[in-house]
Motif scaffolding. Sequence first.
Motif, PDB file in Angstrom:
ATOM      1  N   PRO A 146       0.747  -1.658  -0.002  1.00 28.12           N
ATOM      2  CA  PRO A 146       0.268   0.595  -0.368  1.00 28.12           C
ATOM      3  C   PRO A 146       0.926   0.897   0.042  1.00 28.12           C
ATOM      4  N   HIS A 160      -4.240   6.228  -3.278  1.00 23.62           N
ATOM      5  CA  HIS A 160      -5.232   7.475  -2.946  1.00 23.62           C
ATOM      6  C   HIS A 160      -3.914   8.054  -2.829  1.00 23.62           C
ATOM      7  N   GLN A 313      -5.908   1.010   4.240  1.00 24.46           N
ATOM      8  CA  GLN A 313      -5.356  -0.445   3.194  1.00 24.46           C
ATOM      9  C   GLN A 313      -4.957  -1.084   3.639  1.00 24.46           C
ATOM     10  N   ALA A 320      -6.913  -2.725  -2.437  1.00 21.31           N
ATOM     11  CA  ALA A 320      -8.146  -2.122  -2.591  1.00 21.31           C
ATOM     12  C   ALA A 320      -8.391  -1.936  -4.258  1.00 21.31           C
TER      13      ALA A 320
END
Length: 336
Positions: A146, A160, A313, A320
Amino acid sequence: MAFENYTIKDIAKALNLSPSTVSRALRDSYEISAETKKLVMAYAEKINYRANPIARSLKERKSYSIGIIVSEIANNFFSQVIDGIESVAYGKNYQVVISQTHESAERERLNVEHLYSRSTDGLLMALSAETSDVSYLQDLMAKGFPIVFFDRVPATIPAHRVIADNKQGGYDAVHYLAQKGCTRIAHLTSARGLSISKERLEGYKMGLLAHGLEVDDALVKYCQYGGLHQGELEQVVEELAETDYDGIFISGDKLTTGYLQVMNERYDERIKQVAIAGFTNSKVVNIFSPTITAIRQPAFDMGQRAAELLIQQIEAKHAAVDFETVVLPTTLLAKK
């Protein structure tokens, strides 16, 4: 004085409970009654019990640590972002490991690889000024690692992102300067490829056009390293001194303070004739000389939101697939 190394089994034995019950109570599990949780927590506090992070990480296959990569920790903005990250991370029992790139793409890659190889659970990062190839980051994310980007973000990676409303901040700065009567407004900014440079430049141009002012490329100056290298900054300020400008919008903390320093040292009379608006999160902006109009980013909030997205996450059961771009408002602090 040596500390006693109490374990969950010790607590369980003392309270005549099973180790699994104690473990769940310490994690505030819904499976355990409030009365039992209270009993366990009170005894754990009495004996100064601390969870063994190594044992926990081995059992859960997580390190409970996250990496942070920024260009420079001493930068006011980044230090405030880190404060925001830590406020969330420590509350969730994650430790943070901070690395600096000093705007080097090579150092950034080494930092990423080091943090990944040390089994950190995820990464929060703002890209360096030199970074152009982000394929290695995309490869890591494809492996399930992540990464949440903030401030300086890539355009091509699904991830993100948490950013400030840079375009609006640039527009507000130019609008303010134009209202003060400036008609030749310069722009001092960072590396051309950075997302923040592009967005703030767009806001700058929108502000000029909204007031019927000329967009003159000669008044836009780039500092590849964002004021980190004094020689580069001095050269750019000297080039600006040869042009006719009565206002300037500056696109970063280091650039703002660096511009003031060079102008005060070399052009002390000229600086009195220039109105200044700049992105800065300095806590002592009111003592800058001359005073400036500050565009402030919600750095602490940015750090908090980025950390929340990363930990979500990390703790999610599935990878995700939907990513969010969070845009936070900037604030113009007009000089009095």
